[in-house]
Write a protein that holds these residues in place. Sequence first.
Motif, PDB file in Angstrom:
ATOM      1  N   VAL A  71     -35.233 -57.922   6.464  1.00 46.19           N
ATOM      2  CA  VAL A  71     -34.284 -57.473   7.486  1.00 46.19           C
ATOM      3  C   VAL A  71     -33.849 -58.651   8.352  1.00 46.19           C
ATOM      4  O   VAL A  71     -32.657 -58.813   8.641  1.00 46.19           O
ATOM      5  N   LEU A  72     -34.791 -59.478   8.744  1.00 47.53           N
ATOM      6  CA  LEU A  72     -34.448 -60.647   9.547  1.00 47.53           C
ATOM      7  C   LEU A  72     -33.517 -61.565   8.769  1.00 47.53           C
ATOM      8  O   LEU A  72     -32.548 -62.109   9.321  1.00 47.53           O
ATOM      9  N   GLY A  73     -33.795 -61.723   7.477  1.00 45.70           N
ATOM     10  CA  GLY A  73     -32.925 -62.562   6.655  1.00 45.70           C
ATOM     11  C   GLY A  73     -31.516 -62.003   6.566  1.00 45.70           C
ATOM     12  O   GLY A  73     -30.533 -62.760   6.583  1.00 45.70           O
ATOM     13  N   MET A  74     -31.383 -60.674   6.471  1.00 49.07           N
ATOM     14  CA  MET A  74     -30.069 -60.039   6.438  1.00 49.07           C
ATOM     15  C   MET A  74     -29.295 -60.324   7.720  1.00 49.07           C
ATOM     16  O   MET A  74     -28.103 -60.629   7.691  1.00 49.07           O
ATOM     17  N   VAL A  75     -30.005 -60.238   8.857  1.00 52.43           N
ATOM     18  CA  VAL A  75     -29.352 -60.450  10.149  1.00 52.43           C
ATOM     19  C   VAL A  75     -28.899 -61.899  10.305  1.00 52.43           C
ATOM     20  O   VAL A  75     -27.767 -62.174  10.702  1.00 52.43           O
ATOM     21  N   THR A  76     -29.780 -62.840   9.982  1.00 51.92           N
ATOM     22  CA  THR A  76     -29.418 -64.253  10.143  1.00 51.92           C
ATOM     23  C   THR A  76     -28.350 -64.670   9.135  1.00 51.92           C
ATOM     24  O   THR A  76     -27.493 -65.496   9.441  1.00 51.92           O
ATOM     25  N   ALA A  77     -28.394 -64.076   7.941  1.00 55.30           N
ATOM     26  CA  ALA A  77     -27.393 -64.420   6.928  1.00 55.30           C
ATOM     27  C   ALA A  77     -26.001 -63.946   7.323  1.00 55.30           C
ATOM     28  O   ALA A  77     -24.992 -64.508   6.878  1.00 55.30           O
ATOM     29  N   ALA A  78     -25.927 -62.931   8.167  1.00 58.22           N
ATOM     30  CA  ALA A  78     -24.630 -62.418   8.622  1.00 58.22           C
ATOM     31  C   ALA A  78     -23.966 -63.370   9.615  1.00 58.22           C
ATOM     32  O   ALA A  78     -22.797 -63.194   9.954  1.00 58.22           O
ATOM     33  N   GLY A  79     -24.718 -64.379  10.067  1.00 54.66           N
ATOM     34  CA  GLY A  79     -24.173 -65.363  11.000  1.00 54.66           C
ATOM     35  C   GLY A  79     -24.727 -65.206  12.398  1.00 54.66           C
ATOM     36  O   GLY A  79     -25.024 -64.085  12.823  1.00 54.66           O
ATOM     37  N   TYR A 125     -29.015 -60.165  16.758  1.00 53.15           N
ATOM     38  CA  TYR A 125     -29.720 -61.428  17.014  1.00 53.15           C
ATOM     39  C   TYR A 125     -29.626 -61.896  18.463  1.00 53.15           C
ATOM     40  O   TYR A 125     -30.468 -62.678  18.915  1.00 53.15           O
ATOM     41  N   CYS A 126     -28.624 -61.413  19.214  1.00 49.60           N
ATOM     42  CA  CYS A 126     -28.428 -61.919  20.569  1.00 49.60           C
ATOM     43  C   CYS A 126     -28.528 -60.832  21.631  1.00 49.60           C
ATOM     44  O   CYS A 126     -28.144 -61.055  22.781  1.00 49.60           O
ATOM     45  N   THR A 127     -29.032 -59.656  21.266  1.00 48.95           N
ATOM     46  CA  THR A 127     -29.219 -58.576  22.222  1.00 48.95           C
ATOM     47  C   THR A 127     -30.702 -58.282  22.375  1.00 48.95           C
ATOM     48  O   THR A 127     -31.481 -58.457  21.436  1.00 48.95           O
ATOM     49  N   ALA A 128     -31.088 -57.809  23.546  1.00 49.95           N
ATOM     50  CA  ALA A 128     -32.503 -57.513  23.779  1.00 49.95           C
ATOM     51  C   ALA A 128     -32.981 -56.395  22.865  1.00 49.95           C
ATOM     52  O   ALA A 128     -34.076 -56.465  22.286  1.00 49.95           O
ATOM     53  N   PHE A 147     -30.730 -48.982  15.124  1.00 45.80           N
ATOM     54  CA  PHE A 147     -30.588 -50.245  14.403  1.00 45.80           C
ATOM     55  C   PHE A 147     -29.886 -50.009  13.080  1.00 45.80           C
ATOM     56  O   PHE A 147     -30.311 -49.192  12.266  1.00 45.80           O
ATOM     57  N   ASP A 148     -28.779 -50.711  12.862  1.00 41.17           N
ATOM     58  CA  ASP A 148     -28.049 -50.676  11.605  1.00 41.17           C
ATOM     59  C   ASP A 148     -27.753 -52.117  11.237  1.00 41.17           C
ATOM     60  O   ASP A 148     -26.672 -52.622  11.489  1.00 41.17           O
ATOM     61  N   PRO A 149     -28.750 -52.810  10.663  1.00 40.30           N
ATOM     62  CA  PRO A 149     -28.633 -54.260  10.442  1.00 40.30           C
ATOM     63  C   PRO A 149     -27.314 -54.635   9.770  1.00 40.30           C
ATOM     64  O   PRO A 149     -26.874 -53.933   8.849  1.00 40.30           O
ATOM     65  N   PRO A 150     -26.645 -55.667  10.302  1.00 43.83           N
ATOM     66  CA  PRO A 150     -27.132 -56.635  11.288  1.00 43.83           C
ATOM     67  C   PRO A 150     -26.782 -56.302  12.736  1.00 43.83           C
ATOM     68  O   PRO A 150     -26.758 -57.203  13.577  1.00 43.83           O
ATOM     69  N   GLU A 151     -26.520 -55.032  13.035  1.00 46.76           N
ATOM     70  CA  GLU A 151     -26.089 -54.663  14.381  1.00 46.76           C
ATOM     71  C   GLU A 151     -26.974 -53.572  14.972  1.00 46.76           C
ATOM     72  O   GLU A 151     -27.740 -52.917  14.269  1.00 46.76           O
ATOM     73  N   ILE A 152     -26.829 -53.415  16.275  1.00 45.64           N
ATOM     74  CA  ILE A 152     -27.431 -52.269  16.964  1.00 45.64           C
ATOM     75  C   ILE A 152     -26.296 -51.340  17.384  1.00 45.64           C
ATOM     76  O   ILE A 152     -25.136 -51.763  17.521  1.00 45.64           O
ATOM     77  N   PRO A 204     -32.016 -69.709  13.154  1.00 46.99           N
ATOM     78  CA  PRO A 204     -33.035 -68.765  12.670  1.00 46.99           C
ATOM     79  C   PRO A 204     -34.446 -69.163  13.086  1.00 46.99           C
ATOM     80  O   PRO A 204     -35.279 -68.294  13.385  1.00 46.99           O
ATOM     81  N   GLU A 205     -34.712 -70.471  13.123  1.00 48.89           N
ATOM     82  CA  GLU A 205     -36.052 -70.934  13.517  1.00 48.89           C
ATOM     83  C   GLU A 205     -36.330 -70.617  14.980  1.00 48.89           C
ATOM     84  O   GLU A 205     -37.426 -70.155  15.332  1.00 48.89           O
ATOM     85  N   GLU A 206     -35.343 -70.841  15.847  1.00 46.28           N
ATOM     86  CA  GLU A 206     -35.515 -70.518  17.259  1.00 46.28           C
ATOM     87  C   GLU A 206     -35.664 -69.011  17.450  1.00 46.28           C
ATOM     88  O   GLU A 206     -36.439 -68.554  18.287  1.00 46.28           O
ATOM     89  N   LEU A 207     -34.918 -68.244  16.659  1.00 44.67           N
ATOM     90  CA  LEU A 207     -35.011 -66.793  16.767  1.00 44.67           C
ATOM     91  C   LEU A 207     -36.405 -66.313  16.363  1.00 44.67           C
ATOM     92  O   LEU A 207     -36.993 -65.451  17.022  1.00 44.67           O
TER      93      LEU A 207
END
Length: 275
Positions: free
Chosen positions: A171-179, A155-158, A125-130, A191-194
């Motif tokens: 960390v979650l905020g960093m990922v969602t803020a990246a788009g 955000y869209c990978t298992a 994990f290297d936020p916002p990516e794997i 973000p709410e659904e995630l």
Amino acid sequence: MATPDSADQTPDVPGARRNASSSLRRALSILMYLAQDDAHPHGTSLTDLATGLAMSKSTVLRLVGPLREERLVDQDPESGHYRLGPQNALLGQLYLERLDIRRTASPLLHQLAQDVREAVHLVSFDPPEIIYIDKVESAQAVRMHSRVGGRQPAYCTATGKAFLAHAGDDVLGMVTAAGMPARTPATITSPEELRAELARIRERGYAIDDVENELDIRCVAAPVFDHGGSVVTAVSISGPASRVTHDRLAEIGRRVTETAQALTDRLGGVVPTAR
């Protein structure tokens, strides 16, 4: 020739240190640009490098000199174009070889791939990516196009969601803020659904990418924990949606969770209590 002692006695000049740091960052930006320049697979011209990096040609030439000396950058003798040099392969290989987790996980990954007959990945994990750090190919004719060293959005990978389910709000905020753009019609873009999906993952024990990152690809992943109860890596099973069907998800989820637990045990990890 300067000795370590004489180097230590060099006056500490903040401006000089800042300039050196800036030059290092810009030199590293050349390496990253060459690594990511898919539009020029046979090398990048000096003009394109300077334009893409917003530097003058003279600056690029000055910075690329030491990189060429260390074989981190090569220059084609005919076209003059620049490309990554062979020393990068050595560094990358040494980095991967020294990741003990890969050696520890390897027999488990191969057994899982043999059992489920689909591609198996080990991911960091290297936020916002794997980042894919290991892969065992499927024995099936139709295979995944993923590669070791490749990156995908978390955000869209298992595997990304397996990390995020146990990550902090920062960390979650960093990922969602990246788009969170839609990569397929099924992508979660809110973000709410995630957050709701991450709660389901914690309860279920594994994450599902239900054709959210790539069309016709379904993936199931489970987290691997370290001794402090943090997710250190994730294991996934991926394949075409025609083979990784909804009817198989529970069984595949059980198998990937068992493998992740076995790897957690081998690493001396601890699964955190449900929250």
